[in-house]
Scaffold this motif. Structure first.
Motif, mmCIF file in Angstrom:
data_model
loop_
_atom_site.group_PDB
_atom_site.id
_atom_site.type_symbol
_atom_site.label_atom_id
_atom_site.label_comp_id
_atom_site.label_asym_id
_atom_site.label_seq_id
_atom_site.Cartn_x
_atom_site.Cartn_y
_atom_site.Cartn_z
ATOM 1 N N TYR A 165 1.126 -1.315 0.031
ATOM 2 C CA TYR A 165 -0.137 0.158 0.478
ATOM 3 C C TYR A 165 0.785 1.284 -0.103
ATOM 4 C CZ TYR A 165 -3.929 -2.619 0.625
ATOM 5 O OH TYR A 165 -5.122 -4.251 0.254
ATOM 6 N N LEU A 166 0.959 2.179 -1.415
ATOM 7 C CA LEU A 166 1.448 3.046 -1.444
ATOM 8 C C LEU A 166 0.655 4.685 -0.932
ATOM 9 C CD1 LEU A 166 2.527 2.004 -4.852
ATOM 10 C CD2 LEU A 166 4.453 2.500 -2.557
ATOM 11 N N CYS A 167 1.610 5.300 -0.284
ATOM 12 C CA CYS A 167 0.883 7.038 -0.033
ATOM 13 C C CYS A 167 1.710 7.954 -0.738
ATOM 14 C CB CYS A 167 0.891 6.923 1.432
ATOM 15 S SG CYS A 167 0.461 8.828 1.377
ATOM 16 N N ALA A 168 0.934 9.017 -1.398
ATOM 17 C CA ALA A 168 1.854 9.335 -2.259
ATOM 18 C C ALA A 168 1.442 11.280 -1.991
ATOM 19 C CB ALA A 168 1.619 9.439 -3.533
ATOM 20 N N SER A 169 2.466 12.145 -1.980
ATOM 21 C CA SER A 169 1.410 13.116 -1.656
ATOM 22 C C SER A 169 1.877 14.310 -2.733
ATOM 23 C CB SER A 169 1.828 14.047 -0.187
ATOM 24 O OG SER A 169 3.219 14.385 -0.168
ATOM 25 N N SER A 170 1.536 15.917 -3.308
ATOM 26 C CA SER A 170 1.540 16.483 -4.059
ATOM 27 C C SER A 170 1.040 17.880 -3.849
ATOM 28 C CB SER A 170 1.425 15.972 -5.289
ATOM 29 O OG SER A 170 0.084 16.688 -5.284
ATOM 30 N N THR A 171 2.191 19.067 -4.007
ATOM 31 C CA THR A 171 1.982 20.221 -3.793
ATOM 32 C C THR A 171 0.395 20.805 -4.308
ATOM 33 O OG1 THR A 171 2.791 21.088 -5.726
ATOM 34 C CG2 THR A 171 4.227 21.075 -2.843
ATOM 35 N N ARG A 172 0.200 20.315 -5.889
ATOM 36 C CA ARG A 172 -0.788 20.294 -6.508
ATOM 37 C C ARG A 172 -1.872 18.996 -6.731
ATOM 38 N NH1 ARG A 172 0.842 24.233 -11.189
ATOM 39 N NH2 ARG A 172 -1.516 24.310 -11.116
ATOM 40 N N THR A 173 -2.988 19.383 -7.778
ATOM 41 C CA THR A 173 -3.169 17.840 -8.183
ATOM 42 C C THR A 173 -3.061 17.680 -8.629
ATOM 43 O OG1 THR A 173 -5.132 19.639 -9.110
ATOM 44 C CG2 THR A 173 -5.575 19.066 -6.970
ATOM 45 N N GLY A 174 -2.361 17.310 -9.054
ATOM 46 C CA GLY A 174 -1.574 15.471 -9.793
ATOM 47 C C GLY A 174 -1.069 16.715 -10.837
ATOM 48 N N VAL A 175 -0.748 17.909 -11.262
ATOM 49 C CA VAL A 175 -0.752 18.165 -12.697
ATOM 50 C C VAL A 175 0.968 17.897 -12.582
ATOM 51 C CG1 VAL A 175 0.123 20.067 -13.411
ATOM 52 C CG2 VAL A 175 -2.414 19.228 -12.357
ATOM 53 N N THR A 176 2.412 17.899 -11.143
ATOM 54 C CA THR A 176 3.427 18.745 -11.146
ATOM 55 C C THR A 176 3.464 16.526 -10.543
ATOM 56 O OG1 THR A 176 2.906 19.214 -9.003
ATOM 57 C CG2 THR A 176 4.009 20.424 -10.541
ATOM 58 N N GLU A 177 4.205 15.942 -10.367
ATOM 59 C CA GLU A 177 5.483 15.090 -10.012
ATOM 60 C C GLU A 177 4.581 14.514 -8.251
ATOM 61 O OE1 GLU A 177 9.358 16.711 -9.384
ATOM 62 O OE2 GLU A 177 9.254 14.229 -8.642
ATOM 63 N N ALA A 178 4.636 13.304 -8.410
ATOM 64 C CA ALA A 178 4.008 13.331 -6.866
ATOM 65 C C ALA A 178 4.913 12.694 -5.913
ATOM 66 C CB ALA A 178 3.018 11.983 -7.346
ATOM 67 N N PHE A 179 5.146 12.390 -5.137
ATOM 68 C CA PHE A 179 6.050 11.778 -4.322
ATOM 69 C C PHE A 179 5.296 10.806 -3.032
ATOM 70 C CE2 PHE A 179 9.437 15.375 -4.422
ATOM 71 C CZ PHE A 179 8.763 16.766 -4.895
ATOM 72 N N PHE A 180 6.334 9.489 -3.476
ATOM 73 C CA PHE A 180 6.070 8.376 -2.624
ATOM 74 C C PHE A 180 6.149 8.075 -2.010
ATOM 75 C CE2 PHE A 180 2.617 6.625 -5.160
ATOM 76 C CZ PHE A 180 2.878 6.872 -6.852
ATOM 77 N N GLY A 181 5.451 7.598 -0.914
ATOM 78 C CA GLY A 181 6.598 6.733 0.666
ATOM 79 C C GLY A 181 7.006 5.546 0.138
ATOM 80 N N GLN A 182 7.883 5.228 0.399
ATOM 81 C CA GLN A 182 8.127 3.760 0.542
ATOM 82 C C GLN A 182 7.019 2.349 0.682
ATOM 83 O OE1 GLN A 182 11.535 2.958 0.233
ATOM 84 N NE2 GLN A 182 12.710 3.427 1.408
ATOM 85 N N GLY A 183 6.227 2.814 1.526
ATOM 86 C CA GLY A 183 4.903 1.617 1.048
ATOM 87 C C GLY A 183 5.191 0.608 2.172
ATOM 88 N N THR A 184 3.900 0.150 2.442
ATOM 89 C CA THR A 184 3.772 -0.660 3.676
ATOM 90 C C THR A 184 2.948 -1.821 2.512
ATOM 91 O OG1 THR A 184 2.880 0.831 5.576
ATOM 92 C CG2 THR A 184 1.582 -1.645 5.268
ATOM 93 N N ARG A 185 4.548 -2.820 3.165
ATOM 94 C CA ARG A 185 3.992 -4.081 2.366
ATOM 95 C C ARG A 185 3.144 -4.711 3.819
ATOM 96 N NH1 ARG A 185 5.574 -7.670 -1.691
ATOM 97 N NH2 ARG A 185 7.329 -6.161 -1.332
ATOM 98 N N LEU A 186 1.167 -5.489 2.925
ATOM 99 C CA LEU A 186 0.373 -5.764 3.991
ATOM 100 C C LEU A 186 0.413 -8.001 3.319
ATOM 101 C CD1 LEU A 186 -1.695 -5.942 6.409
ATOM 102 C CD2 LEU A 186 -3.441 -5.591 4.036
ATOM 103 N N THR A 187 1.332 -8.016 4.485
ATOM 104 C CA THR A 187 0.559 -9.860 4.303
ATOM 105 C C THR A 187 -0.532 -10.629 5.567
ATOM 106 O OG1 THR A 187 2.372 -10.797 3.363
ATOM 107 C CG2 THR A 187 1.441 -12.297 4.035
ATOM 108 N N VAL A 188 -1.538 -11.429 4.503
ATOM 109 C CA VAL A 188 -2.310 -11.997 5.189
ATOM 110 C C VAL A 188 -2.593 -12.882 4.787
ATOM 111 C CG1 VAL A 188 -5.457 -11.532 5.538
ATOM 112 C CG2 VAL A 188 -3.913 -9.745 4.553
ATOM 113 N N VAL A 189 -2.381 -13.869 6.689
ATOM 114 C CA VAL A 189 -2.349 -15.268 6.511
ATOM 115 C C VAL A 189 -3.616 -15.807 7.025
ATOM 116 C CG1 VAL A 189 0.429 -14.962 6.379
ATOM 117 C CG2 VAL A 189 -0.701 -14.856 8.779
#
Lengths: 110, 114
Positions: free
Chosen positions: B90-114
């Motif tokens: 699950y990735l989260c990203a943020s940007s200064t504006r609404t998608g017109v410019t680049e998005a900056f991503f976090g490293q993500g959370t790897r979820l494993t459901v067992v």
């Protein structure tokens, strides 16, 4: 659902060679962006090309956009081992939603 | 902060368990996005916030998924009664504006459901 399709799905080349990846998409776009993803750094933005641009350069990267064919290409010149990663194109057609392809896995052999 | 921060990096959940994934966007970024990425695939859009307002949740796969951003900064993605098909990054990203410019991503959370 994913809009873009990258091709090839995987590419393995020798260090120093150039790598070319292609992306096709389906709907009209505002801009197209290329990102790189590796396990160490996550998804990183590489370059953005607007729909009214045809070519853009950034360092060793060259991106072209052909809106009539709904396609883009990413060229990495003089590849390095550190370029090993998956490369994704993402298109922006609405105000905010990026639509992604499945990516090209690039391996640079030393 | 310097970048988008997500926690935890890895989460193993038993089927039926509830999980909460946290995202700290870059300070001052108005837009925040959540994506789900399956192995070997590109990210799939889940939901979008502009400040505290959730403007689009059309990508959330079921009503077991819920996201909030109450003060317009930190966001939490909650998955109730996890199932095996929820296993993904699950990735989260943020940007200064609404998608017109680049998005900056976090490293993500790897979820494993067992």
């Amino acid at each position: 659902s994913q809009q873009g399709e990258e091709d090839p799905q995987a590419l393995s080349i020798q260090e120093g060679e150039n790598a070319t990846m292609n992306c096709s998409y389906k709907t009209s776009i505002n801009n197209l962006q290329w990102y790189r993803q590796n396990s160490g750094r996550g998804l990183v933005h590489l370059i953005l090309i607007r729909s009214n641009e045809r070519e853009k350069h950034s360092g060793r990267l060259r991106v072209t956009l052909d809106t009539s064919k709904k396609s883009s290409s990413l060229l990495i010149t003089a590849s390095r081992a550190a370029d090993t990663a998956s490369y994704f194109c993402a298109t922006l057609s609405s105000n905010y939603q990026l639509i992604w392809g499945a990516g090209t896995k690039l391996i640079i052999k030393p | 902060g310097a970048g988008v921060s997500q926690s935890p990096r890895y989460k193993v959940a038993k089927r039926g368990q509830d999980v909460a994934l946290r995202c700290d966007p870059i300070s001052g970024h108005v837009s925040l996005f959540w994506y789900q990425q399956a192995l070997g695939q590109g990210p799939e859009f889940l939901t979008y916030f502009q400040n505290e307002a959730q403007l689009d949740k059309s990508g959330l796969p079921s009503d077991r998924f819920f996201a909030e951003r109450p003060e317009g900064s930190v966001s939490t993605l909650k998955i109730q009664r996890t199932q095996q098909e929820d296993s993904a990054v699950y990735l989260c990203a943020s940007s200064t504006r609404t998608g017109v410019t680049e998005a900056f991503f976090g490293q993500g959370t790897r979820l494993t459901v067992v």
